[in-house]
Design a protein around this motif. Structure first.
Motif, PDB file in Angstrom:
ATOM      1  N   TYR A 233       6.881   8.862  -6.388  1.00  0.00           N
ATOM      2  CA  TYR A 233       6.784   8.943  -4.898  1.00  0.00           C
ATOM      3  C   TYR A 233       5.753  10.250  -4.472  1.00  0.00           C
ATOM      4  CZ  TYR A 233       7.573   8.975   0.026  1.00  0.00           C
ATOM      5  OH  TYR A 233       7.435   9.121   1.443  1.00  0.00           O
ATOM      6  N   ASP A 234       4.783   9.862  -3.643  1.00  0.00           N
ATOM      7  CA  ASP A 234       4.082  10.944  -3.027  1.00  0.00           C
ATOM      8  C   ASP A 234       3.968  10.590  -1.674  1.00  0.00           C
ATOM      9  OD1 ASP A 234       2.193  12.976  -2.294  1.00  0.00           O
ATOM     10  OD2 ASP A 234       1.061  13.056  -4.182  1.00  0.00           O
ATOM     11  N   PRO A 235       4.466  11.458  -0.733  1.00  0.00           N
ATOM     12  CA  PRO A 235       4.367  11.306   0.822  1.00  0.00           C
ATOM     13  C   PRO A 235       3.025  11.674   1.224  1.00  0.00           C
ATOM     14  CG  PRO A 235       5.686  13.177   0.481  1.00  0.00           C
ATOM     15  CD  PRO A 235       5.396  12.513  -1.185  1.00  0.00           C
ATOM     16  N   ALA A 236       2.212  12.104   0.510  1.00  0.00           N
ATOM     17  CA  ALA A 236       1.104  12.781   0.918  1.00  0.00           C
ATOM     18  C   ALA A 236      -0.046  12.833  -0.291  1.00  0.00           C
ATOM     19  CB  ALA A 236       0.863  14.302   1.422  1.00  0.00           C
ATOM     20  N   ALA A 237      -0.219  11.400  -0.634  1.00  0.00           N
ATOM     21  CA  ALA A 237      -0.917  10.868  -2.043  1.00  0.00           C
ATOM     22  C   ALA A 237      -2.287  11.436  -2.142  1.00  0.00           C
ATOM     23  CB  ALA A 237      -0.430   9.583  -2.228  1.00  0.00           C
ATOM     24  N   GLY A 238      -3.157  11.591  -0.872  1.00  0.00           N
ATOM     25  CA  GLY A 238      -4.422  11.699  -1.219  1.00  0.00           C
ATOM     26  C   GLY A 238      -5.032  10.611  -2.043  1.00  0.00           C
ATOM     27  N   SER A 239      -5.999  10.964  -3.011  1.00  0.00           N
ATOM     28  CA  SER A 239      -6.432   9.976  -3.951  1.00  0.00           C
ATOM     29  C   SER A 239      -5.681   9.625  -5.091  1.00  0.00           C
ATOM     30  CB  SER A 239      -8.044  10.530  -4.397  1.00  0.00           C
ATOM     31  OG  SER A 239      -7.776  11.590  -5.129  1.00  0.00           O
ATOM     32  N   ASP A 261      -0.040   7.917   2.890  1.00  0.00           N
ATOM     33  CA  ASP A 261      -1.053   8.665   3.342  1.00  0.00           C
ATOM     34  C   ASP A 261      -1.585   8.616   4.690  1.00  0.00           C
ATOM     35  OD1 ASP A 261      -2.673  11.500   1.807  1.00  0.00           O
ATOM     36  OD2 ASP A 261      -3.656  10.400   3.331  1.00  0.00           O
ATOM     37  N   ILE A 262      -1.808   9.436   5.732  1.00  0.00           N
ATOM     38  CA  ILE A 262      -2.368   9.183   6.684  1.00  0.00           C
ATOM     39  C   ILE A 262      -3.884   8.744   6.671  1.00  0.00           C
ATOM     40  CG2 ILE A 262      -2.957  11.493   7.420  1.00  0.00           C
ATOM     41  CD1 ILE A 262      -1.578  10.869  10.351  1.00  0.00           C
ATOM     42  N   SER A 263      -4.583   9.098   5.765  1.00  0.00           N
ATOM     43  CA  SER A 263      -5.778   8.654   5.708  1.00  0.00           C
ATOM     44  C   SER A 263      -6.130   7.353   4.968  1.00  0.00           C
ATOM     45  CB  SER A 263      -6.621   9.967   4.756  1.00  0.00           C
ATOM     46  OG  SER A 263      -7.938   9.384   4.427  1.00  0.00           O
ATOM     47  N   GLN A 264      -6.981   6.725   5.720  1.00  0.00           N
ATOM     48  CA  GLN A 264      -7.457   5.237   5.152  1.00  0.00           C
ATOM     49  C   GLN A 264      -8.248   5.344   4.008  1.00  0.00           C
ATOM     50  OE1 GLN A 264      -8.402   2.194   8.042  1.00  0.00           O
ATOM     51  NE2 GLN A 264      -9.912   1.269   6.642  1.00  0.00           N
ATOM     52  N   LYS A 265      -9.268   6.538   4.172  1.00  0.00           N
ATOM     53  CA  LYS A 265     -10.111   6.810   3.011  1.00  0.00           C
ATOM     54  C   LYS A 265      -9.214   7.257   1.703  1.00  0.00           C
ATOM     55  CE  LYS A 265     -12.188  10.986   2.170  1.00  0.00           C
ATOM     56  NZ  LYS A 265     -13.251  12.048   2.396  1.00  0.00           N
ATOM     57  N   SER A 266      -8.526   8.070   1.982  1.00  0.00           N
ATOM     58  CA  SER A 266      -7.387   8.337   0.659  1.00  0.00           C
ATOM     59  C   SER A 266      -6.687   7.204   0.152  1.00  0.00           C
ATOM     60  CB  SER A 266      -6.655   9.501   0.998  1.00  0.00           C
ATOM     61  OG  SER A 266      -6.902  10.695   1.235  1.00  0.00           O
ATOM     62  N   SER A 267      -6.305   6.296   1.114  1.00  0.00           N
ATOM     63  CA  SER A 267      -5.463   5.170   0.595  1.00  0.00           C
ATOM     64  C   SER A 267      -6.352   4.005  -0.206  1.00  0.00           C
ATOM     65  CB  SER A 267      -4.972   4.300   1.708  1.00  0.00           C
ATOM     66  OG  SER A 267      -4.086   5.124   2.204  1.00  0.00           O
ATOM     67  N   ASN A 268      -7.923   3.982   0.184  1.00  0.00           N
ATOM     68  CA  ASN A 268      -8.627   3.113  -0.343  1.00  0.00           C
ATOM     69  C   ASN A 268      -9.020   3.936  -1.953  1.00  0.00           C
ATOM     70  OD1 ASN A 268      -8.949   0.906   1.329  1.00  0.00           O
ATOM     71  ND2 ASN A 268     -10.352   2.113   2.697  1.00  0.00           N
ATOM     72  N   LEU A 269      -9.242   5.109  -1.960  1.00  0.00           N
ATOM     73  CA  LEU A 269      -9.432   5.738  -3.298  1.00  0.00           C
ATOM     74  C   LEU A 269      -8.117   5.907  -4.036  1.00  0.00           C
ATOM     75  CD1 LEU A 269     -11.446   9.176  -2.092  1.00  0.00           C
ATOM     76  CD2 LEU A 269     -12.535   6.761  -3.134  1.00  0.00           C
ATOM     77  N   VAL A 280      -1.918  -1.847 -11.159  1.00  0.00           N
ATOM     78  CA  VAL A 280      -2.162  -2.724  -9.948  1.00  0.00           C
ATOM     79  C   VAL A 280      -0.883  -3.000  -9.519  1.00  0.00           C
ATOM     80  CG1 VAL A 280      -3.268  -4.877  -9.761  1.00  0.00           C
ATOM     81  CG2 VAL A 280      -4.315  -3.245 -11.261  1.00  0.00           C
ATOM     82  N   HIS A 281       0.254  -2.835 -10.539  1.00  0.00           N
ATOM     83  CA  HIS A 281       1.389  -3.533  -9.944  1.00  0.00           C
ATOM     84  C   HIS A 281       2.077  -2.764  -8.830  1.00  0.00           C
ATOM     85  CE1 HIS A 281       2.376  -0.587 -13.222  1.00  0.00           C
ATOM     86  NE2 HIS A 281       3.535  -0.409 -12.450  1.00  0.00           N
ATOM     87  N   SER A 282       1.551  -1.591  -8.710  1.00  0.00           N
ATOM     88  CA  SER A 282       2.027  -0.833  -7.656  1.00  0.00           C
ATOM     89  C   SER A 282       1.387  -0.706  -6.325  1.00  0.00           C
ATOM     90  CB  SER A 282       2.101   0.854  -8.133  1.00  0.00           C
ATOM     91  OG  SER A 282       3.217   0.894  -9.070  1.00  0.00           O
ATOM     92  N   ILE A 283      -0.070  -1.315  -6.196  1.00  0.00           N
ATOM     93  CA  ILE A 283      -0.651  -1.356  -5.188  1.00  0.00           C
ATOM     94  C   ILE A 283       0.155  -1.717  -3.855  1.00  0.00           C
ATOM     95  CG2 ILE A 283      -2.790  -2.334  -3.815  1.00  0.00           C
ATOM     96  CD1 ILE A 283      -4.144  -2.345  -6.485  1.00  0.00           C
ATOM     97  N   PRO A 284       1.039  -2.553  -3.703  1.00  0.00           N
ATOM     98  CA  PRO A 284       1.738  -3.056  -2.777  1.00  0.00           C
ATOM     99  C   PRO A 284       2.462  -2.102  -2.188  1.00  0.00           C
ATOM    100  CG  PRO A 284       1.900  -5.045  -4.443  1.00  0.00           C
ATOM    101  CD  PRO A 284       1.295  -3.738  -5.116  1.00  0.00           C
ATOM    102  N   ASN A 285       2.755  -1.040  -2.928  1.00  0.00           N
ATOM    103  CA  ASN A 285       3.703  -0.056  -2.353  1.00  0.00           C
ATOM    104  C   ASN A 285       2.896   1.362  -2.026  1.00  0.00           C
ATOM    105  OD1 ASN A 285       5.756  -1.163  -3.688  1.00  0.00           O
ATOM    106  ND2 ASN A 285       5.420  -0.253  -5.679  1.00  0.00           N
ATOM    107  N   VAL A 286       1.432   0.980  -1.856  1.00  0.00           N
ATOM    108  CA  VAL A 286       0.514   2.162  -1.243  1.00  0.00           C
ATOM    109  C   VAL A 286       0.528   1.818   0.298  1.00  0.00           C
ATOM    110  CG1 VAL A 286      -1.836   2.800  -0.889  1.00  0.00           C
ATOM    111  CG2 VAL A 286      -0.961   2.321  -3.310  1.00  0.00           C
ATOM    112  N   ILE A 287       0.895   2.960   0.962  1.00  0.00           N
ATOM    113  CA  ILE A 287       0.975   2.426   2.485  1.00  0.00           C
ATOM    114  C   ILE A 287       0.098   3.680   3.047  1.00  0.00           C
ATOM    115  CG2 ILE A 287       2.505   2.640   4.616  1.00  0.00           C
ATOM    116  CD1 ILE A 287       3.213   0.100   2.582  1.00  0.00           C
TER     117      ILE A 287
END
Length: 545
Positions: A233-239, A261-269, A280-287
């Motif tokens: 887990y990373d609560p401020a994951a960035g890229s 992560d609060i940033s939409q840009k970071s979540s997309n990266l 890829v199996h972890s993408i549903p856990n990206v918030i």
């Protein structure tokens, strides 16, 4: 050699896409990174589908034009093919392929066909590839890229240019490559878009040296291959640099990644990084959302606990707009050491890292481990929330060690940083390392940066994992020793002070004494001369009205 050559070709592809953006007036535009990363991703998913399809259906691999063979398949055959392919492969239809768009590029409204294709791929693969917000909305895989061109008459040509750049290139030969290959590609791909330049972003790119040190200490070499079915887990994951390194040492198929992560840009990266690195199996856990205000990951009504947590949280940030919403009974246990107060004249210097650190400690399983980047001032502050957090770690015997890093290890910030390693299973001695004098100073743009050599990285990792003391570098301390020094975690405070003695004869002693007396006489004489000069200057002063 082949890998190096291919890496160069990938860079040329990225540079080619950037040149297209520049030619159409989008160089350094706020949307440029979306176009570059999404066009790159579209190509990657296209080639990954071809690679996996050819493994399932040999006739595709044998065909001169595999796209033609696939286009002639019935819907039932295509569905059966899709079912046999790995779950992390994007499902594409024949009309989604780059080769198909290339053949249609002279048709009217080509930009609409291009956008419709990307939209359809997003819809077809939404369940696997969409990133969620903390409010439940889905962030789709692709935008309508032509819409970033403000002049509609130029959209067709822009989309044609992208397709022509992508059509001659193929990723297929390197899908068997490992993490380091894709890490360097990703770093090159996002190097212009993952800093705080051009906007007030809190996400800084974590240097790979820091990420590797954190990963190799959390999961030492003798444990690699044994750890499985764990959550990271990373609560401020960035890229996602830290998580990619941890997943790499554990094994991508042996762990599940959770992020916020609060940033939409970071979540997309981060999504792109997960796709590149077989996660890829972890993408549903990206918030995408505010972790402090709305922590998303839960088990029932309680916050989820994790096996491994890594983070390089923002250090100082204005959170005054939601600060009072944290100060509730619900958060008392999570923010056990206190919530930073609002600084009316300096709100952008509010110590938000203190919240993240407490959240991380609260989110760890009983036998979990965490590595967190903090400002070095945290490790020795004599009062306040910093000290309260350190007291909690020491009183509960849940600290493995601390590494004080060299200055300018981050090119984007001059703040000195340390890494704290939290581990509730470590009831014995704590290792403190002062690595502040390591590294080579180099210029990176306008900034100075410190780069650790691979040997220096290994030295830090080996000393930490073996809990070895080295003079003026690493020291082992008991928990009660730390408590006696007001919970300071600065290695220098625990180093032995060595006094060197030298043997002097009586004659040597008297000679040195006479030298000191001579020096003192000269200094006293100089002092008297200065005294006379000052009195002379004072007496010459007069008051002119």
């Amino acid at each position: 050699m082949v890998e190096i050559q291919f890496q160069q070709k990938v860079r040329e592809l990225i540079d080619g896409l950037k040149a297209i953006c520049a030619n159409y007036g989008l160089g350094n535009d706020g949307n440029e990174f979306k176009i570059i990363t999404q066009a790159f991703l579209y190509k990657f998913l296209n080639d990954k589908f071809a690679y996996e399809a050819k493994k399932v259906e040999p006739s595709l691999a044998e065909a001169e034009k595999w796209e033609d063979v696939l286009s002639n398949m019935s819907e039932d055959e295509l569905e059966m093919l899709a079912l046999q392919m790995p779950a992390d492969t994007a499902i594409l239809k024949p009309q989604h392929f780059i080769s198909y768009l290339f053949s249609q590029q002279n048709e009217p409204d080509f930009s609409k066909l291009f956008d419709d294709t990307l939209r359809d791929i997003s819809i077809q693969n939404n369940e696997i590839f969409a990133v969620q917000t903390d409010g439940g909305a889905k962030i789709k895989l692709f935008d309508e890229l032509s819409q970033f061109i403000s002049d509609p008459s130029k959209r067709d040509e822009f989309c044609k240019a992208i397709i022509n750049e992508l059509v001659e290139f193929s990723f297929e030969r390197i899908f068997d490559q490992k993490f380091d290959f894709y890490a360097s590609i990703f770093e090159y791909l996002v190097k212009d878009y993952n800093s705080n330049s051009g906007g007030k972003y809190a996400e800084y790119y974590t240097p790979h040296a820091v990420a590797r040190i954190m990963a190799e200490i959390l999961v030492p070499k003798d444990m690699q291959g044994q750890v499985k079915n764990v959550t990271c887990y990373d609560p401020a994951a960035g890229s996602g640099t830290l998580l990619m390194n941890v997943a790499h040492v554990i094994g991508e198929t042996r762990c599940a990644i959770y992020t916020q992560d609060i940033s939409q840009k970071s979540s997309n990266l981060l999504r792109l990084n997960l796709i590149l690195n077989n996660l890829v199996h972890s993408i549903p856990n990206v918030i995408q959302g505010n972790t402090m205000l709305h922590p998303y990951h839960k088990d029932g009504s309680e916050l989820k606990k994790f096996d491994y947590i890594v983070s390089n949280p923002p250090f100082k940030l204005d959170f005054s707009d939601f600060r009072d919403n944290l100060d509730t009974k619900v958060n008392k246990e999570r923010f056990f050491a206190g919530i930073p107060k609002i600084k009316p004249k300096d709100t952008d210097k509010m110590e938000i890292y203190q919240l993240f650190l407490q959240h991380i400690i609260f989110s760890l399983k009983e036998n979990g481990k965490a590595a967190v980047v903090v400002p070095t001032g945290f490790i020795s502050a004599q009062s306040g929330i910093d000290r309260n957090i350190r007291e909690h770690l020491i009183k509960n015997k849940m600290l493995a060690g601390v590494i004080s890093m060299p200055s300018n290890i981050f090119a984007t910030t001059g703040t000195n940083v340390s890494i704290i390693f939290i581990d509730a299973t470590n009831k014995e001695k704590v290792i403190l390392i002062d690595a502040s004098n390591l590294g080579d100073k180099v210029k990176e743009g306008k900034n100075q940066k410190t780069l650790l050599t691979l040997e220096e990285e290994m030295q830090i990792i080996e000393l930490f994992n073996s809990k070895t003391e080295k003079d003026r570098f690493s020291v082992l301390v008991e928990y009660d020793e730390i408590e006696a020094k007001n919970y300071s975690l600065s290695a220098g405070q625990y180093f032995d002070i060595k006094i060197e003695f030298s043997e002097l004869t009586n004659e040597d002693f008297n000679l040195k004494l006479k030298e000191y007396e001579k020096d003192l006489d000269a200094l006293f004489l100089q002092s008297r001369e200065l005294e006379k000069e000052l009195k002379k200057q004072l007496s010459s002063l007069s008051y002119d009205h």
